[in-house]
Scaffold this motif. Structure first.
Motif, PDB file in Angstrom:
ATOM      1  N   GLY A 150      -1.896   2.150 -46.907  1.00 55.60           N
ATOM      2  CA  GLY A 150      -0.480   1.971 -46.640  1.00 55.60           C
ATOM      3  C   GLY A 150      -0.156   1.783 -45.178  1.00 55.60           C
ATOM      4  O   GLY A 150      -1.009   1.398 -44.378  1.00 55.60           O
ATOM      5  N   VAL A 153      -1.649   4.312 -41.836  1.00 52.07           N
ATOM      6  CA  VAL A 153      -3.082   4.557 -41.638  1.00 52.07           C
ATOM      7  C   VAL A 153      -3.452   4.498 -40.162  1.00 52.07           C
ATOM      8  O   VAL A 153      -4.279   5.279 -39.690  1.00 52.07           O
ATOM      9  CB  VAL A 153      -3.918   3.549 -42.454  1.00 52.07           C
ATOM     10  N   ARG A 240      -1.368  -0.716 -28.153  1.00 52.42           N
ATOM     11  CA  ARG A 240      -2.159   0.499 -28.386  1.00 52.42           C
ATOM     12  C   ARG A 240      -2.618   1.131 -27.079  1.00 52.42           C
ATOM     13  O   ARG A 240      -2.763   2.342 -26.975  1.00 52.42           O
ATOM     14  CB  ARG A 240      -3.371   0.179 -29.276  1.00 52.42           C
ATOM     15  N   VAL A 341     -11.827  -6.053 -42.194  1.00 54.78           N
ATOM     16  CA  VAL A 341     -13.004  -6.151 -41.323  1.00 54.78           C
ATOM     17  C   VAL A 341     -12.787  -5.142 -40.194  1.00 54.78           C
ATOM     18  O   VAL A 341     -11.693  -4.587 -40.048  1.00 54.78           O
ATOM     19  CB  VAL A 341     -13.202  -7.569 -40.730  1.00 54.78           C
ATOM     20  N   ARG A 342     -13.830  -4.908 -39.412  1.00 52.24           N
ATOM     21  CA  ARG A 342     -13.637  -4.092 -38.219  1.00 52.24           C
ATOM     22  C   ARG A 342     -12.586  -4.762 -37.343  1.00 52.24           C
ATOM     23  O   ARG A 342     -12.489  -5.999 -37.317  1.00 52.24           O
ATOM     24  CB  ARG A 342     -14.943  -3.980 -37.427  1.00 52.24           C
ATOM     25  N   ILE A 343     -11.829  -3.962 -36.614  1.00 47.75           N
ATOM     26  CA  ILE A 343     -10.775  -4.541 -35.783  1.00 47.75           C
ATOM     27  C   ILE A 343     -11.388  -5.527 -34.785  1.00 47.75           C
ATOM     28  O   ILE A 343     -10.843  -6.605 -34.553  1.00 47.75           O
ATOM     29  CB  ILE A 343      -9.998  -3.424 -35.050  1.00 47.75           C
ATOM     30  N   ALA A 344     -12.543  -5.172 -34.240  1.00 50.11           N
ATOM     31  CA  ALA A 344     -13.190  -6.051 -33.261  1.00 50.11           C
ATOM     32  C   ALA A 344     -13.652  -7.362 -33.893  1.00 50.11           C
ATOM     33  O   ALA A 344     -13.778  -8.373 -33.206  1.00 50.11           O
ATOM     34  CB  ALA A 344     -14.383  -5.333 -32.626  1.00 50.11           C
ATOM     35  N   ALA A 345     -13.891  -7.347 -35.191  1.00 46.32           N
ATOM     36  CA  ALA A 345     -14.357  -8.562 -35.867  1.00 46.32           C
ATOM     37  C   ALA A 345     -13.200  -9.432 -36.334  1.00 46.32           C
ATOM     38  O   ALA A 345     -13.404 -10.547 -36.825  1.00 46.32           O
ATOM     39  CB  ALA A 345     -15.244  -8.173 -37.060  1.00 46.32           C
ATOM     40  N   HIS A 371      -1.773  -4.708 -42.602  1.00 51.40           N
ATOM     41  CA  HIS A 371      -1.936  -3.595 -41.680  1.00 51.40           C
ATOM     42  C   HIS A 371      -2.949  -3.993 -40.617  1.00 51.40           C
ATOM     43  O   HIS A 371      -4.101  -3.565 -40.655  1.00 51.40           O
ATOM     44  CB  HIS A 371      -2.380  -2.372 -42.466  1.00 51.40           C
ATOM     45  N   ASP A 374      -5.311  -1.672 -38.778  1.00 47.22           N
ATOM     46  CA  ASP A 374      -6.449  -1.098 -39.504  1.00 47.22           C
ATOM     47  C   ASP A 374      -7.493  -2.155 -39.850  1.00 47.22           C
ATOM     48  O   ASP A 374      -8.440  -1.875 -40.576  1.00 47.22           O
ATOM     49  CB  ASP A 374      -6.005  -0.464 -40.830  1.00 47.22           C
ATOM     50  N   ASN A 376      -6.806  -4.695 -41.781  1.00 46.44           N
ATOM     51  CA  ASN A 376      -6.556  -4.949 -43.209  1.00 46.44           C
ATOM     52  C   ASN A 376      -5.528  -6.071 -43.398  1.00 46.44           C
ATOM     53  O   ASN A 376      -4.387  -5.955 -42.968  1.00 46.44           O
ATOM     54  CB  ASN A 376      -6.050  -3.650 -43.844  1.00 46.44           C
TER      55      ASN A 376
END
Lengths: 460, 460
Positions: A150, A153, A240, A341-345, A371, A374, A376
């Motif tokens: 959601g 996260v 961030r 995926v990973r945020i870096a990816a 999201h 995350d 997502n």
């Protein structure tokens, strides 16, 4: 009611509430997916842990498949009953069982809707932070079965992080009290975490102890307009770096178009290709940091416009632009991808996925949102009115197979938060290795030796 | 080196580093428990995931038991090799493999010491929050295998909460990449959480992706003197209500006596029965809140004295009073209990446990300390010099059985953070039900079908 198995169930459990009306079978036999025709044997509505246990034991004795059922808001077919299963609805088990101010926990029956649990926490001056648009209908048991995520996260983690304890009826009918609200317990394998995200294939969540936390400070909401997909991750990084974020959600112009058509209010005079809704503490320092981040993004060409809510009503309006998307798309019978995926990816994955979908779906409207903080993404493909449902789905399945290959290359997941169920099962290979899938089967055999729990979901 | 199994291992893996000197066997064959005589077959020091995998496959083929080995600082005998096992030490695999500033993760080999991982995080401006006194010797792999806790759990949770990914060689020699640093992944059973706290009985942790966070703000440390055990939980509640706590640890006068005898400095002129070390942000608001909480506690008769550190050196001195306890007790060969209950259950449990131990141990010195904010008590029974080790342990085991019954009644755990290993195995029943233990066996059979992984630890 002439089915011999139902007669045996009635004989074994004369007090069990059972529904067999065709309307009830249709209602309880499906979830928010609409791809399968519901055809359950009957609907059981147990009222206690003991009744759930007795139903599971009966199912083992009679060889009847069970489908655990919460709010049936799932998007992967995990709660579909299309093959003569007995649906076990937890809807009568919806009570708050207890609150502990010292442990800061709320004990609930699994059938309680998410929103009711949130409100019970609030009534005690505390906060249950898992949250998403289906809050009024989805249940805590269903949230646990899919490790629901959601919109919070990025700040609070997923459902898994808030489950201090779990009462779980295994596929063989054992009642386990897992976790038991202990902060620390290093006494062997963590069966609680195994039950979480098992999608009803290992057993039935019947009660849960939710961990609560302090309510967040008053928050403010900002909407940003972005010129490109590529800017998205850079804007996220810029925000961030400067302040703690309570939420960071994105959507595209096409998503906005549908929400506006559904009654929401346009945020800017001009249209922009991408939008972000972000939420943060409404204190001076955070608001100054958010404005500084925004100005930096504008200077760097990463943001084109922005608005900060002046009051709660405006904040709700801005949130509606994001939260109203799923509902506004419903009439277009979207085919849904829910990938991570990973945020870096993310940048590399986004580039490849965008190119793939643009190439493969020239004829369909593709709506992106999700999201982003995350890693997502929700990708919804809208069915053209003229297209036949089966043809449309078949076309989407073909492209999802290609998308799964891209995901596999980037180390991503075919299901970030919706679960695998029936819908994602053909693509599990892109996220989990053959060895992992084999182990999952071995674990299922240990908890559900007769295979009565939600057969055909998640695993074949 | 005439053992046929070693000859076969050398033949299968000519490049594998192997130790067979008696001094090495003794060194690598035991952990911080000193109850078992080390008697491993040999020590393997693999240098890569592939070598670990090859060792596990060889062990399956030859039927040789393996004992995974990190820093061997464990207190439950989980890393003891007393029955001709091959010890698989990860000590050569101690590198940082990568850092990702976007995902905020540190990828390490499992043999890296906790402190080295903490320092690597700090070098990148970030923070790995799991921390405890053995930080210089214990390894990340061992931390994961026991879900290590320590002094920051009240603020940051246990090791489990910081493992974004795990490379795990199962008992059958499969290499699994679990979690893969995804924030969200709802694609079936979470094998990562199953590997965490499995104490080497399901496979070997070979690499980990650690989640990092922002460094905590500068902190200050306060030491409180308390008149009674009963005051402890009330003081905790008074502080927690007023400010976020980074740590909340307690110890008794007897613990203090031993630390002072070991060279620490007395904090107060008078002696008090109980002490608390607490840590919080060194800002004006937090310090004012801590002082207000302290004054309230004094008024209510819950605290008798207090001191707040004026600088870092004083803060370190106050922490030494708590962190030096285990080392100061070592020469007394303590028998250790590491128990937990829900925080709300602590007062009733404490009353019963105190009465039990006072009655059963009139002849022994009993030292209480631990992480009271997590519901975790360490109870150390000191061996009188004159007592024979075997008699002393037998007497402690008799009382631990009674303590286990008290724990079971209060829903507690016989192992909060040390793991079950060999030491706590006779008492697993008080924490986990027969059905749970049977399921653990079933799960072990799925991951380690030939039973080569750390046999006899955790489960019989």
């Amino acid at each position: 009611m002439t089915d011999a198995r139902l007669a045996s169930l009635r004989a074994a459990l004369p007090g069990l509430r059972l529904l067999t009306d065709p309307a009830d079978l249709a209602h309880y036999g499906r979830d928010w997916t609409r791809r399968w025709t519901p055809a359950p044997l009957a609907i059981a509505l147990p009222g206690s842990v003991e009744e759930v246990q007795a139903v599971v034991r009966w199912a083992n004795a009679e060889g009847v498949a069970l489908v655990p059922s919460g709010g049936r808001t799932g998007l992967s077919g995990g709660a579909v009953a299309a093959n003569g299963e007995l649906v076990v609805s937890l809807e009568r088990m919806h009570q708050v069982l207890g609150f502990d101010p010292v442990d800061r926990t709320l004990t609930v029956q699994a059938g309680i809707p998410l929103q009711a649990a949130q409100e019970a926490a609030r009534a005690h001056g505390l906060y249950y932070p898992v949250d998403f648009a289906a809050r009024g209908s989805c249940t805590i048991g269903g949230n646990i079965a899919t490790n629901a995520g959601g919109i919070r996260v990025v700040r609070y983690g997923t459902t898994r992080d808030w489950i201090a304890g779990l009462t779980f009826v295994t596929g063989s009918g054992e009642v386990l009290r897992l976790g038991r609200a202990l902060v620390k317990d290093s006494s062997g394998y963590d069966l609680r975490h195994l039950a979480i995200a098992s999608e009803g294939t290992l057993g039935i969540v019947v009660e849960a102890v939710l961990r609560l936390t302090d309510p967040p400070p008053p928050t403010n909401v900002m909407l940003l307009a972005l010129p490109s997909f590529e800017a998205l991750m850079q804007v996220f990084a810029a925000f961030r770096r400067r302040l703690p974020l309570q939420a960071f959600e994105f959507f595209t112009d096409i998503a906005l178009k549908h929400v506006l058509a559904h009654g929401a209010q346009a945020p800017f005079d001009e249209l922009h290709p991408f939008y972000v809704v972000t939420e943060f503490a409404a204190d001076e320092a955070s608001e100054a940091a958010a404005l500084a981040a925004f100005e930096q993004c504008v200077q760097d060409g990463l943001a084109s416009d922005g608005v900060i809510a002046a009051n709660e009503a405006q904040a709700a309006q801005l949130w509606r632009l994001r939260e109203g998307i799923t509902e506004s798309l419903a009439k277009h019978v979207p085919y849904k991808n829910d990938v991570s995926v990973r945020i870096a990816a993310m940048p590399a994955f986004l580039a490849e996925a965008q190119a793939l979908l643009a190439r493969e779906y020239p004829q369909f409207e593709v709506v992106w949102f999700g999201h982003i903080g995350d890693g997502n993404l929700h990708i919804n493909i809208l069915k053209p009115e003229a297209a036949a449902q089966a043809d449309f789905v078949a076309d989407c399945e073909r492209v999802t197979k290609l998308l799964a290959e891209v995901l596999q290359r980037h180390g991503g997941s075919i299901s970030a938060e919706h679960g695998i169920g029936l819908v994602k099962k053909p693509y599990l290979w892109c996220t989990r290795s053959p060895a992992e899938i084999a182990l999952m089967r071995g674990i299922k055999a240990a908890l559900d030796p007769n295979g009565v729990m939600n057969p055909g979901k998640l695993l074949d």
